[in-house]
Design a protein around this motif. Sequence first.
Motif, PDB file in Angstrom:
ATOM      1  N   ALA A 198      88.205  69.043  49.757  1.00 27.33           N
ATOM      2  CA  ALA A 198      89.255  69.685  48.968  1.00 27.33           C
ATOM      3  C   ALA A 198      89.475  71.124  49.420  1.00 27.33           C
ATOM      4  CB  ALA A 198      88.898  69.631  47.482  1.00 27.33           C
ATOM      5  N   VAL A 199      88.370  71.842  49.632  1.00 25.92           N
ATOM      6  CA  VAL A 199      88.468  73.233  50.083  1.00 25.92           C
ATOM      7  C   VAL A 199      89.052  73.297  51.486  1.00 25.92           C
ATOM      8  CG1 VAL A 199      87.150  75.316  50.636  1.00 25.92           C
ATOM      9  CG2 VAL A 199      86.557  73.955  48.622  1.00 25.92           C
ATOM     10  N   SER A 200      88.553  72.438  52.370  1.00 21.78           N
ATOM     11  CA  SER A 200      88.998  72.466  53.759  1.00 21.78           C
ATOM     12  C   SER A 200      90.484  72.163  53.891  1.00 21.78           C
ATOM     13  CB  SER A 200      88.192  71.460  54.589  1.00 21.78           C
ATOM     14  OG  SER A 200      86.846  71.851  54.689  1.00 21.78           O
ATOM     15  N   VAL A 201      90.974  71.179  53.131  1.00 21.87           N
ATOM     16  CA  VAL A 201      92.386  70.808  53.214  1.00 21.87           C
ATOM     17  C   VAL A 201      93.277  71.958  52.752  1.00 21.87           C
ATOM     18  CG1 VAL A 201      94.149  69.319  52.204  1.00 21.87           C
ATOM     19  CG2 VAL A 201      92.044  68.322  53.071  1.00 21.87           C
ATOM     20  N   VAL A 202      92.944  72.560  51.624  1.00 20.59           N
ATOM     21  CA  VAL A 202      93.757  73.669  51.097  1.00 20.59           C
ATOM     22  C   VAL A 202      93.707  74.870  52.040  1.00 20.59           C
ATOM     23  CG1 VAL A 202      93.972  75.337  49.215  1.00 20.59           C
ATOM     24  CG2 VAL A 202      93.525  72.926  48.705  1.00 20.59           C
ATOM     25  N   VAL A 203      92.508  75.206  52.507  1.00 14.45           N
ATOM     26  CA  VAL A 203      92.350  76.358  53.399  1.00 14.45           C
ATOM     27  C   VAL A 203      93.104  76.141  54.703  1.00 14.45           C
ATOM     28  CG1 VAL A 203      90.671  77.549  54.847  1.00 14.45           C
ATOM     29  CG2 VAL A 203      90.190  77.212  52.437  1.00 14.45           C
ATOM     30  N   ASP A 204      93.031  74.931  55.252  1.00 13.19           N
ATOM     31  CA  ASP A 204      93.727  74.654  56.506  1.00 13.19           C
ATOM     32  C   ASP A 204      95.239  74.727  56.317  1.00 13.19           C
ATOM     33  OD1 ASP A 204      93.077  73.650  59.362  1.00 13.19           O
ATOM     34  OD2 ASP A 204      94.710  72.343  58.731  1.00 13.19           O
ATOM     35  N   ALA A 205      95.738  74.246  55.185  1.00 10.28           N
ATOM     36  CA  ALA A 205      97.178  74.335  54.908  1.00 10.28           C
ATOM     37  C   ALA A 205      97.620  75.794  54.787  1.00 10.28           C
ATOM     38  CB  ALA A 205      97.517  73.572  53.633  1.00 10.28           C
ATOM     39  N   ILE A 206      96.803  76.616  54.132  1.00 12.63           N
ATOM     40  CA  ILE A 206      97.113  78.053  54.028  1.00 12.63           C
ATOM     41  C   ILE A 206      97.109  78.691  55.415  1.00 12.63           C
ATOM     42  CG2 ILE A 206      96.251  80.273  53.186  1.00 12.63           C
ATOM     43  CD1 ILE A 206      95.219  78.786  50.707  1.00 12.63           C
ATOM     44  N   HIS A 207      96.129  78.325  56.211  1.00 10.85           N
ATOM     45  CA  HIS A 207      96.032  78.851  57.579  1.00 10.85           C
ATOM     46  C   HIS A 207      97.279  78.500  58.385  1.00 10.85           C
ATOM     47  CE1 HIS A 207      93.566  80.335  60.961  1.00 10.85           C
ATOM     48  NE2 HIS A 207      94.171  79.407  61.690  1.00 10.85           N
ATOM     49  N   LEU A 208      97.699  77.251  58.299  1.00  9.81           N
ATOM     50  CA  LEU A 208      98.863  76.787  59.043  1.00  9.81           C
ATOM     51  C   LEU A 208     100.145  77.435  58.530  1.00  9.81           C
ATOM     52  CD1 LEU A 208      99.596  74.798  61.305  1.00  9.81           C
ATOM     53  CD2 LEU A 208      99.911  73.043  59.559  1.00  9.81           C
TER      54      LEU A 208
END
Length: 555
Positions: free
Chosen positions: A295-305
Amino acid sequence: MAGMTVAPRRWAARLAAAAGLLVTVVALLIAPATSASAHAVLESSSPAAASIVPSGPSEVVLTFSESVRKVPGKIRIIAPDGSRADRGEPSFSGGVVTIPVDPAGARGTYLVSFRVISADSHPVSGAFTYSVGAPSTPPVDSGTDSRANPVVETAVKVARFLGYAGLVLLVGPALVLAALWPRRLSRRGPTRLAWTGLGLVAVATLADLWLQVPYTAGGGLFDVTGEGFGSVFGSAFGAAHLVRLGLLAASVFLLRPLLARPAGRADAIILAVLGGAALLTWPLAGHPAASPAPAVSVVVDAIHLGSMAVWLGGLLMLAVFLLRQADERELGAILPIWSRWAALAVSALLLAGTVQALIEVATLQALFDTTYGRLLLAKIGLFALVIAVAAYSRKLVRSRVAAQRPVPVRRAVLVELAVTVVVLAVSATLVQTTPARTAGAAPSAGAEAGLFSTRLSSPLLSVEVEVSPAERGNNSVHLYAYDKANQPLLVAEWKATVALPSAGIEPIEVPLLRLTDSHAYGDISLPTAGEWQLKITARTTDIDQATVTATVPIR
């Protein structure tokens, strides 16, 4: 009358957007669950690799470090006489694969080859032998190579890069036209750029879906089947890409009026929600969905992108349009606002990147000892250079020099763009590389920690060499032969030796096992560190053979 025409259009656009959101929610609910690691590793097997059992087993059991999915026709057991020993389809239960075997098979050595799909959509392949009664000459798998076609692997990275580039071309113009574009300037150029970006994202998404079939099955660009597509569409990877296509289609209805004129607040909010949902499809189809904290990784990666798209897309609009066409008064109003946006985007990039690194790398040693870690270090170095240039640009904006003399700012922006294009290329490679946390966790199982890989060429053929973990002690050696067209090449006989002249160690023969017509495997113990000379001879016919040599650094 015009108002009556616009209202139904807006209602239809909002309805389409709502439908896109509904599709996203449904797809997220029905998408297969993923486990908490990426790039599966074969942890054990029954019978064990290289073991000798008194009688033939009725089944062979493979146990992986995470849940895996089937690749049609890519799990095979070859009997000593070269025939197929497996019977029926293998069964999958999480990370356990059970392969039915004829227990009345002949005595001798059996070859087990497999290719499965890990939780993060990447294929994992391998092979091992076991013997019934007593060892014999290992059989050769006459089936297709279980390794991904190098052309397909390159095409996957190109498609990912085009998807990132399209996202930048779409987000930048849409954002600037919605909030910063002077009314007196023509919107034609940015509008074309935005539609080009949307088209690139759509084409890259379709290419991802197509390429995933041969990528997982190990075939060429056009080795696709209905069963292969069914497997891809039924996975989390396929669901995320189909949702992305649906959201892109829904966003067209709201994007068209926004690009033509300033959009209403409600339309802008819906479009932003659609964009945020679309951003989530990238991490849902890759490493983040299979991380220890998905959950954390998906949200963080979307923010990064998203932050990358805002920053780089805005820079592109500045360099190509605003710094060329806007006057001093307009730039005086635009640049301070953009400077604040860029600072927020960069801050989000840094924060999201830090969290990503902590999750995907896990240890400081893995940052330096794995391919993923070294790529990440290269990305950090390039990013630091971009930050330095961006700080210079921000200084000019604060001093009010930029509006009066936009040329220095434009040059700085062009440098930022050039370096960030390289960052995008590194990112496209990162998403196809085993995360450092996985590579560092299981080096003995063939992960990428310390992997040495090179391509050696001769007039007759080229040989791809992989040595893992490239450290003192036991090492596995994989050899792959290709012809001039970069297609797998049949090798009748392999020979290989290793030597360390600096330590006075004479050539040691590497015992090789032919896994397929073009792939050989061997294990050898290297007693000391140094620059080992690996000499490989591949005979393709009774009279044609080639010898190539690689220097392998062993730590």
